[in-house]
Design a protein around this motif. Sequence first.
Motif, mmCIF file in Angstrom:
data_model
loop_
_atom_site.group_PDB
_atom_site.id
_atom_site.type_symbol
_atom_site.label_atom_id
_atom_site.label_comp_id
_atom_site.label_asym_id
_atom_site.label_seq_id
_atom_site.Cartn_x
_atom_site.Cartn_y
_atom_site.Cartn_z
ATOM 1 N N ASN A 52 0.818 -1.216 0.000
ATOM 2 C CA ASN A 52 0.000 0.000 0.000
ATOM 3 C C ASN A 52 0.851 1.264 0.000
ATOM 4 O OD1 ASN A 52 -2.359 -1.546 0.135
ATOM 5 N ND2 ASN A 52 -2.336 -1.579 2.374
ATOM 6 N N GLN A 53 2.185 1.095 0.061
ATOM 7 C CA GLN A 53 3.118 2.225 0.160
ATOM 8 C C GLN A 53 2.670 3.185 1.258
ATOM 9 O OE1 GLN A 53 3.990 4.053 -3.644
ATOM 10 N NE2 GLN A 53 4.987 2.219 -4.389
ATOM 11 N N ASP A 54 2.426 2.598 2.426
ATOM 12 C CA ASP A 54 1.879 3.347 3.549
ATOM 13 C C ASP A 54 2.741 3.216 4.791
ATOM 14 O OD1 ASP A 54 -0.031 5.065 4.538
ATOM 15 O OD2 ASP A 54 -1.329 3.468 5.263
ATOM 16 N N GLY A 55 4.019 2.914 4.614
ATOM 17 C CA GLY A 55 4.920 2.786 5.740
ATOM 18 C C GLY A 55 5.928 1.677 5.507
ATOM 19 N N ILE A 56 7.009 1.713 6.270
ATOM 20 C CA ILE A 56 8.077 0.724 6.148
ATOM 21 C C ILE A 56 8.266 0.036 7.493
ATOM 22 C CG2 ILE A 56 10.540 0.391 5.739
ATOM 23 C CD1 ILE A 56 10.426 2.823 3.868
ATOM 24 N N LEU A 57 8.322 -1.270 7.481
ATOM 25 C CA LEU A 57 8.619 -2.040 8.677
ATOM 26 C C LEU A 57 10.031 -2.593 8.533
ATOM 27 C CD1 LEU A 57 7.247 -2.868 11.337
ATOM 28 C CD2 LEU A 57 6.735 -5.072 10.272
ATOM 29 N N GLU A 58 10.941 -2.057 9.331
ATOM 30 C CA GLU A 58 12.343 -2.464 9.246
ATOM 31 C C GLU A 58 12.647 -3.549 10.263
ATOM 32 O OE1 GLU A 58 14.851 0.923 9.729
ATOM 33 O OE2 GLU A 58 14.828 1.372 7.583
ATOM 34 N N ILE A 70 8.512 2.796 10.319
ATOM 35 C CA ILE A 70 8.934 4.088 9.772
ATOM 36 C C ILE A 70 7.771 4.678 8.966
ATOM 37 C CG2 ILE A 70 10.648 5.326 8.396
ATOM 38 C CD1 ILE A 70 11.886 3.819 10.717
ATOM 39 N N PRO A 71 7.157 5.770 9.423
ATOM 40 C CA PRO A 71 6.129 6.423 8.614
ATOM 41 C C PRO A 71 6.726 6.870 7.284
ATOM 42 C CG PRO A 71 6.060 7.227 10.873
ATOM 43 C CD PRO A 71 7.325 6.422 10.730
ATOM 44 N N PHE A 72 6.182 6.380 6.188
ATOM 45 C CA PHE A 72 6.763 6.666 4.879
ATOM 46 C C PHE A 72 5.683 6.471 3.821
ATOM 47 C CE2 PHE A 72 9.547 6.436 1.269
ATOM 48 C CZ PHE A 72 10.706 7.102 1.645
ATOM 49 N N LEU A 73 5.347 7.542 3.114
ATOM 50 C CA LEU A 73 4.310 7.490 2.086
ATOM 51 C C LEU A 73 4.927 7.324 0.701
ATOM 52 C CD1 LEU A 73 1.886 10.311 3.278
ATOM 53 C CD2 LEU A 73 1.538 7.839 3.447
ATOM 54 N N GLY A 74 4.226 6.605 -0.164
ATOM 55 C CA GLY A 74 4.667 6.434 -1.535
ATOM 56 C C GLY A 74 4.429 7.694 -2.361
ATOM 57 N N ILE A 116 0.167 16.156 6.194
ATOM 58 C CA ILE A 116 1.331 17.018 5.998
ATOM 59 C C ILE A 116 2.488 16.561 6.881
ATOM 60 C CG2 ILE A 116 2.229 19.356 6.342
ATOM 61 C CD1 ILE A 116 -0.639 20.345 5.579
ATOM 62 N N GLY A 117 2.180 16.251 8.142
ATOM 63 C CA GLY A 117 3.216 15.766 9.045
ATOM 64 C C GLY A 117 3.831 14.475 8.554
ATOM 65 N N GLU A 118 3.007 13.595 8.010
ATOM 66 C CA GLU A 118 3.488 12.315 7.493
ATOM 67 C C GLU A 118 4.352 12.512 6.252
ATOM 68 O OE1 GLU A 118 1.570 7.836 7.154
ATOM 69 O OE2 GLU A 118 0.275 9.590 6.928
ATOM 70 N N LEU A 119 3.981 13.471 5.411
ATOM 71 C CA LEU A 119 4.773 13.753 4.213
ATOM 72 C C LEU A 119 6.149 14.297 4.578
ATOM 73 C CD1 LEU A 119 2.148 15.356 1.792
ATOM 74 C CD2 LEU A 119 3.361 13.208 1.465
ATOM 75 N N ILE A 120 6.190 15.265 5.480
ATOM 76 C CA ILE A 120 7.479 15.835 5.887
ATOM 77 C C ILE A 120 8.338 14.766 6.562
ATOM 78 C CG2 ILE A 120 8.624 17.597 7.274
ATOM 79 C CD1 ILE A 120 6.130 19.343 6.954
ATOM 80 N N ALA A 125 12.833 10.897 6.940
ATOM 81 C CA ALA A 125 12.757 9.647 7.702
ATOM 82 C C ALA A 125 14.131 9.095 8.068
ATOM 83 C CB ALA A 125 11.963 8.605 6.917
ATOM 84 N N TYR A 126 15.119 9.311 7.210
ATOM 85 C CA TYR A 126 16.450 8.744 7.430
ATOM 86 C C TYR A 126 17.509 9.840 7.595
ATOM 87 C CZ TYR A 126 14.214 4.374 6.199
ATOM 88 O OH TYR A 126 13.367 3.281 6.191
#
Length: 276
Positions: A52-58, A70-74, A116-120, A125-126
């Motif tokens: 879903n390109q709605d986050g990364i699980l590391e 990791i909150p990360f949007l596609g 907006i917070g999720e996009l920034i 993120a890294y």
Amino acid sequence: MKRSERLVDMTKYLMQRPHTLISLPFFAKRYDAAKSSISEDLAILKHTLASNQDGILETVAGAAGGVRYIPFLGKEHAENYLTDLASRIEDPSRILAGGFVYLSDILGNTQDLRRIGELIATKYAYSNIDAVMTVETKGIALAQATAQFLNVSFVTARKRSKVTEGATVSVNYISSSLDRVSKMELPTRALEKESNVLIIDDFMKGGGTLTGMEELVKEFDCTIAGICVLCEADFDKNKLVEDYISLVKISNIDTKKKLILAEPGNFLTQTDFSRF
């Protein structure tokens, strides 16, 4: 607990603690389940988030390892939202005196703030952010939303000191919107030395306020990890800052014709979406 129940609770637990390493034994004890079952659950969650390109699980290997969300949007999510946001900002009723744009309804909308917070947070993120910084008052909600997704603290610079904040460090800066020297202050306890600081503001015209925050960060012997604004006035070419990220670019404001031209900013081209 059934697997479906574990997955729901596990997802909630991880998303409430972004950028936090959680060990597999913790989940095994929490759900009274074998580590192999927990590993399978996490594999399902990781695949779903990536699809879903709605986050990364590391996954971090080793005795001290575990998993972190990791909150990360596609890019598609980001592009769709920013296109819609730019379209809403083009509403001519938003035009204010001095070439500014009314954004308070967006900054007061919890769904907009969350996105907006999720996009920034996706962009940085890294970047090993230690703190998010803004200046009163409009940028506070943006900084808080971003800090929540990065799981770091946020600090607010003020134009007038308050007795409740104790000793402060102050700097003078050129306010490009008012064309005069202004002052902003930050409590001495606000930032730890050598922190990586992300600077955020709601609107950038000439960038004077951002330079003030840059100077404050330097006074604390900290590093500027990035500068991000919700909207930039692209028609004002005399920018005092160069290296910045904007979510929305406003290319023209015509007060006589009641016209605003807006489009997604450089966020889409300056963000690496290839981690999925």
